[in-house]
Design a protein around this motif. Structure first.
Motif, PDB file in Angstrom:
ATOM      1  N   GLY A 263       0.826  -1.199   0.000  1.00 40.83           N
ATOM      2  CA  GLY A 263       0.000   0.000   0.000  1.00 40.83           C
ATOM      3  C   GLY A 263       0.863   1.253   0.000  1.00 40.83           C
ATOM      4  N   LEU A 264       0.217   2.398  -0.003  1.00 39.68           N
ATOM      5  CA  LEU A 264       0.930   3.678  -0.061  1.00 39.68           C
ATOM      6  C   LEU A 264       1.085   4.353   1.293  1.00 39.68           C
ATOM      7  CD1 LEU A 264      -0.569   5.181  -3.347  1.00 39.68           C
ATOM      8  CD2 LEU A 264       1.665   4.092  -3.018  1.00 39.68           C
ATOM      9  N   ASP A 265       0.398   3.853   2.316  1.00 42.98           N
ATOM     10  CA  ASP A 265       0.512   4.476   3.642  1.00 42.98           C
ATOM     11  C   ASP A 265       1.935   4.447   4.182  1.00 42.98           C
ATOM     12  OD1 ASP A 265      -2.163   5.038   3.564  1.00 42.98           O
ATOM     13  OD2 ASP A 265      -2.766   3.486   4.999  1.00 42.98           O
ATOM     14  N   PRO A 266       2.638   3.293   4.135  1.00 38.89           N
ATOM     15  CA  PRO A 266       4.022   3.297   4.643  1.00 38.89           C
ATOM     16  C   PRO A 266       4.937   4.227   3.852  1.00 38.89           C
ATOM     17  CG  PRO A 266       3.189   1.051   4.439  1.00 38.89           C
ATOM     18  CD  PRO A 266       2.206   1.937   3.743  1.00 38.89           C
ATOM     19  N   LEU A 267       4.692   4.322   2.551  1.00 37.11           N
ATOM     20  CA  LEU A 267       5.515   5.189   1.706  1.00 37.11           C
ATOM     21  C   LEU A 267       5.291   6.652   2.066  1.00 37.11           C
ATOM     22  CD1 LEU A 267       7.434   4.383  -0.617  1.00 37.11           C
ATOM     23  CD2 LEU A 267       5.617   5.008  -2.216  1.00 37.11           C
ATOM     24  N   GLU A 268       4.031   7.029   2.259  1.00 36.40           N
ATOM     25  CA  GLU A 268       3.729   8.410   2.640  1.00 36.40           C
ATOM     26  C   GLU A 268       4.363   8.753   3.983  1.00 36.40           C
ATOM     27  OE1 GLU A 268      -0.040  11.430   3.472  1.00 36.40           O
ATOM     28  OE2 GLU A 268      -0.366   9.254   3.420  1.00 36.40           O
ATOM     29  N   ALA A 269       4.251   7.840   4.947  1.00 35.23           N
ATOM     30  CA  ALA A 269       4.814   8.099   6.281  1.00 35.23           C
ATOM     31  C   ALA A 269       6.329   8.267   6.210  1.00 35.23           C
ATOM     32  CB  ALA A 269       4.448   6.955   7.229  1.00 35.23           C
ATOM     33  N   ALA A 270       6.988   7.430   5.398  1.00 29.22           N
ATOM     34  CA  ALA A 270       8.456   7.512   5.291  1.00 29.22           C
ATOM     35  C   ALA A 270       8.900   8.789   4.598  1.00 29.22           C
ATOM     36  CB  ALA A 270       8.978   6.287   4.542  1.00 29.22           C
ATOM     37  N   LEU A 271       8.132   9.264   3.635  1.00 31.67           N
ATOM     38  CA  LEU A 271       8.461  10.523   2.964  1.00 31.67           C
ATOM     39  C   LEU A 271       8.184  11.722   3.867  1.00 31.67           C
ATOM     40  CD1 LEU A 271       7.172   9.717  -0.629  1.00 31.67           C
ATOM     41  CD2 LEU A 271       9.497  10.445  -0.072  1.00 31.67           C
ATOM     42  N   ARG A 272       7.072  11.687   4.575  1.00 30.17           N
ATOM     43  CA  ARG A 272       6.739  12.810   5.466  1.00 30.17           C
ATOM     44  C   ARG A 272       7.749  12.944   6.599  1.00 30.17           C
ATOM     45  NH1 ARG A 272       2.068  15.605   5.013  1.00 30.17           N
ATOM     46  NH2 ARG A 272       0.403  14.764   3.686  1.00 30.17           N
ATOM     47  N   SER A 273       8.209  11.807   7.125  1.00 27.23           N
ATOM     48  CA  SER A 273       9.137  11.842   8.255  1.00 27.23           C
ATOM     49  C   SER A 273      10.568  12.147   7.816  1.00 27.23           C
ATOM     50  CB  SER A 273       9.122  10.497   8.978  1.00 27.23           C
ATOM     51  OG  SER A 273       9.711   9.476   8.169  1.00 27.23           O
ATOM     52  N   GLY A 274      10.841  12.032   6.513  1.00 29.65           N
ATOM     53  CA  GLY A 274      12.198  12.214   6.027  1.00 29.65           C
ATOM     54  C   GLY A 274      13.021  10.944   6.065  1.00 29.65           C
ATOM     55  N   ARG A 275      12.415   9.842   6.526  1.00 33.40           N
ATOM     56  CA  ARG A 275      13.134   8.562   6.502  1.00 33.40           C
ATOM     57  C   ARG A 275      13.589   8.239   5.088  1.00 33.40           C
ATOM     58  NH1 ARG A 275      15.331   5.266  10.536  1.00 33.40           N
ATOM     59  NH2 ARG A 275      16.311   3.601   9.325  1.00 33.40           N
ATOM     60  N   LEU A 276      12.713   8.503   4.121  1.00 31.89           N
ATOM     61  CA  LEU A 276      13.073   8.439   2.711  1.00 31.89           C
ATOM     62  C   LEU A 276      13.254   9.861   2.193  1.00 31.89           C
ATOM     63  CD1 LEU A 276      10.696   5.699   1.223  1.00 31.89           C
ATOM     64  CD2 LEU A 276      13.144   5.500   1.675  1.00 31.89           C
ATOM     65  N   ALA A 277      14.382  10.093   1.532  1.00 31.53           N
ATOM     66  CA  ALA A 277      14.597  11.403   0.928  1.00 31.53           C
ATOM     67  C   ALA A 277      13.724  11.567  -0.300  1.00 31.53           C
ATOM     68  CB  ALA A 277      16.065  11.566   0.554  1.00 31.53           C
ATOM     69  N   ALA A 278      13.589  10.475  -1.085  1.00 29.52           N
ATOM     70  CA  ALA A 278      12.843  10.565  -2.344  1.00 29.52           C
ATOM     71  C   ALA A 278      12.467   9.168  -2.812  1.00 29.52           C
ATOM     72  CB  ALA A 278      13.678  11.273  -3.404  1.00 29.52           C
ATOM     73  N   VAL A 279      11.456   9.131  -3.663  1.00 28.69           N
ATOM     74  CA  VAL A 279      10.983   7.875  -4.259  1.00 28.69           C
ATOM     75  C   VAL A 279      10.743   8.111  -5.742  1.00 28.69           C
ATOM     76  CG1 VAL A 279       9.088   6.195  -4.345  1.00 28.69           C
ATOM     77  CG2 VAL A 279       9.905   7.044  -2.127  1.00 28.69           C
ATOM     78  N   GLY A 280      11.238   7.182  -6.548  1.00 26.40           N
ATOM     79  CA  GLY A 280      10.910   7.164  -7.962  1.00 26.40           C
ATOM     80  C   GLY A 280      10.267   5.829  -8.279  1.00 26.40           C
ATOM     81  N   THR A 281       9.073   5.845  -8.845  1.00 24.19           N
ATOM     82  CA  THR A 281       8.398   4.579  -9.127  1.00 24.19           C
ATOM     83  C   THR A 281       7.676   4.626 -10.467  1.00 24.19           C
ATOM     84  OG1 THR A 281       6.894   2.888  -8.255  1.00 24.19           O
ATOM     85  CG2 THR A 281       6.278   5.203  -7.862  1.00 24.19           C
ATOM     86  N   ASP A 282       7.773   3.536 -11.180  1.00 27.42           N
ATOM     87  CA  ASP A 282       7.040   3.374 -12.434  1.00 27.42           C
ATOM     88  C   ASP A 282       5.778   2.558 -12.218  1.00 27.42           C
ATOM     89  OD1 ASP A 282       6.853   3.575 -15.381  1.00 27.42           O
ATOM     90  OD2 ASP A 282       7.159   1.398 -15.328  1.00 27.42           O
ATOM     91  N   VAL A 283       5.599   2.050 -11.005  1.00 29.67           N
ATOM     92  CA  VAL A 283       4.499   1.130 -10.723  1.00 29.67           C
ATOM     93  C   VAL A 283       3.827   1.513  -9.412  1.00 29.67           C
ATOM     94  CG1 VAL A 283       5.412  -0.826 -12.036  1.00 29.67           C
ATOM     95  CG2 VAL A 283       6.186  -0.446  -9.692  1.00 29.67           C
ATOM     96  N   LEU A 284       2.538   1.186  -9.303  1.00 28.52           N
ATOM     97  CA  LEU A 284       1.765   1.494  -8.112  1.00 28.52           C
ATOM     98  C   LEU A 284       0.949   0.269  -7.703  1.00 28.52           C
ATOM     99  CD1 LEU A 284       0.533   5.055  -9.155  1.00 28.52           C
ATOM    100  CD2 LEU A 284       2.170   4.543  -7.325  1.00 28.52           C
ATOM    101  N   PRO A 285       0.528   0.194  -6.438  1.00 26.12           N
ATOM    102  CA  PRO A 285      -0.226  -0.988  -5.994  1.00 26.12           C
ATOM    103  C   PRO A 285      -1.509  -1.211  -6.769  1.00 26.12           C
ATOM    104  CG  PRO A 285       0.497   0.314  -4.118  1.00 26.12           C
ATOM    105  CD  PRO A 285       0.802   1.126  -5.343  1.00 26.12           C
ATOM    106  N   VAL A 286      -2.162  -0.135  -7.172  1.00 26.73           N
ATOM    107  CA  VAL A 286      -3.385  -0.208  -7.985  1.00 26.73           C
ATOM    108  C   VAL A 286      -3.181   0.700  -9.182  1.00 26.73           C
ATOM    109  CG1 VAL A 286      -5.860   0.221  -8.065  1.00 26.73           C
ATOM    110  CG2 VAL A 286      -4.823  -0.633  -5.942  1.00 26.73           C
ATOM    111  N   GLU A 287      -3.454   0.170 -10.377  1.00 22.91           N
ATOM    112  CA  GLU A 287      -3.298   0.953 -11.615  1.00 22.91           C
ATOM    113  C   GLU A 287      -4.545   0.790 -12.493  1.00 22.91           C
ATOM    114  OE1 GLU A 287       0.287  -0.443 -13.434  1.00 22.91           O
ATOM    115  OE2 GLU A 287       1.571   0.240 -11.809  1.00 22.91           O
ATOM    116  N   PRO A 288      -5.111   1.928 -12.970  1.00 24.83           N
ATOM    117  CA  PRO A 288      -4.806   3.312 -12.623  1.00 24.83           C
ATOM    118  C   PRO A 288      -4.958   3.529 -11.113  1.00 24.83           C
ATOM    119  CG  PRO A 288      -6.316   3.213 -14.498  1.00 24.83           C
ATOM    120  CD  PRO A 288      -6.227   1.835 -13.930  1.00 24.83           C
TER     121      PRO A 288
END
Length: 350
Positions: A263-288
């Motif tokens: 899901g995207l919740d862990p990714l959002e939390a890691a970006l908001r907290s700064g744990r992740l500086a950046a994310v580049g993705t060509d794929v998502l859990p649900v498409e569109p």
């Protein structure tokens, strides 16, 4: 075979061509019509373009007459397999096959093949482009520079390290992962690789340092790029625990499968907290993509996320050349099996 040679039938098209012994169905197509496939199969098989993206809409009578089936995005489950009364082989246009019930095909005695030998260069280039642009913070510079007025060159971003001072971890060092390693070596990165499937010595032949545990790679890498297949083990791999195990301020790149994300919740939390500086993705859990606060912030260009999330619409595989290669290869796999009994790129359940 020109596109104009198509003629309409209920629910799709059949390609008139030289008489063949077989009938090959195509479920759906990213870019119709299936003229390239018809050219490969000319003289061997008639092409029946089902033009159907939903499994429940597939015509049972048309399925029953097929000797082979080429699959783009349509799900192939047990109900469809049961209707493939005379089918000898099913071939996926792409590499992934999570929408195909391989076990049901095996139980029916129908071999399944995927199409791994296209798009390797494109996906590797796409991943490396994301790595370089996010490491150099190009997207963030672009977003912030729009608001600069009285100052310009003084607006540096930090931290920003040179490539030779950074470590890239490659998760999955198969065809695409190897191509990524080969591209990255020229930039001077220290490269780690994790792939329990690769034989001993693979790292020496390709040129990376092998680690035996994923946790070790995550802890040491400034950038982590994922190139592993979607399996029961890797589904949801990118969860809260995995992201927490990454080096603080790391960059994550995913050009493999969207379902690697839990899901995207862990990714959002890691970006908001700064744990992740950046994310580049060509794929998502649900498409569109389904609505989510992270994607809402990305679409709105919210300041906290400026240049830190780069999303492309599952197109890393694509180039004009790769699109042709993909279609020809899939049709050739079907032709080889129907005409000569040669089965390549077979995938089995388990």
């Amino acid at each position: 075979m020109a596109a104009s040679s198509l003629h309409a039938v209920t629910g799709g098209h059949r390609m008139p061509q030289q008489a063949g012994r077989f009938v090959v169905g195509i479920t759906d197509h990213m870019i119709p019509p299936p003229d390239l496939e018809a050219a490969v199969l000319d003289g061997v098989a008639e092409v029946d373009f089902l033009d159907c993206r939903r499994e429940e809409d597939l015509d049972p009578e048309r399925l029953a007459r097929l000797d082979a089936l080429l699959v783009w995005s349509t799900r192939i489950g047990p109900a469809t397999v049961e209707r493939l009364k005379r089918c000898r082989i099913v071939v996926r246009f792409g590499v992934g096959y999570d929408r195909v019930d391989v076990a049901a095909l095996e139980a029916a005695g129908i071999p399944f093949a995927n199409n791994p030998d296209y798009g390797t260069e494109e996906v590797a280039d796409h991943a490396v482009a994301m790595i370089l642009s996010l490491q150099r913070r190009l997207w963030e510079h672009d977003a912030r520079a729009r608001g600069y007025g009285t100052t310009w060159q003084a607006n540096t971003l930090t931290p920003l390290h040179r490539s030779s001072a950074a470590t890239v971890g490659v998760v999955g060092v198969g065809r695409i992962g190897t191509a990524v390693v080969n591209r990255l070596k020229g930039f001077g990165y220290r490269i780690l690789g994790y792939d329990p499937v690769q034989p001993a010595g693979h790292e020496k032949a390709v040129g990376y340092r092998r680690v035996r545990r994923l946790e070790e790679l995550l802890a040491e890498s400034d950038i982590v790029t994922f190139h592993c297949p979607l399996t029961g083990e890797t589904r949801g791999l990118l969860n809260e625990a995995t992201l927490a195990a990454m080096k603080p301020g790391a960059i994550l790149v995913n050009t493999a499968r969207g379902e690697l994300f839990a899901g995207l919740d862990p990714l959002e939390a890691a970006l908001r907290s700064g744990r992740l500086a950046a994310v580049g993705t060509d794929v998502l859990p649900v498409e569109p993509p389904a609505p989510h606060p992270l994607l809402d912030a990305w679409r709105a260009g919210e300041g906290w996320l400026a240049g830190r999330l780069v999303v492309t619409p599952h197109n890393a595989f694509h180039s004009d050349q790769a699109a042709v290669e993909m279609r020809r290869n899939a049709a050739e796999t079907a032709r080889l099996f129907l005409e000569d009994g040669v089965l390549r790129n077979r995938i089995t359940a388990g």
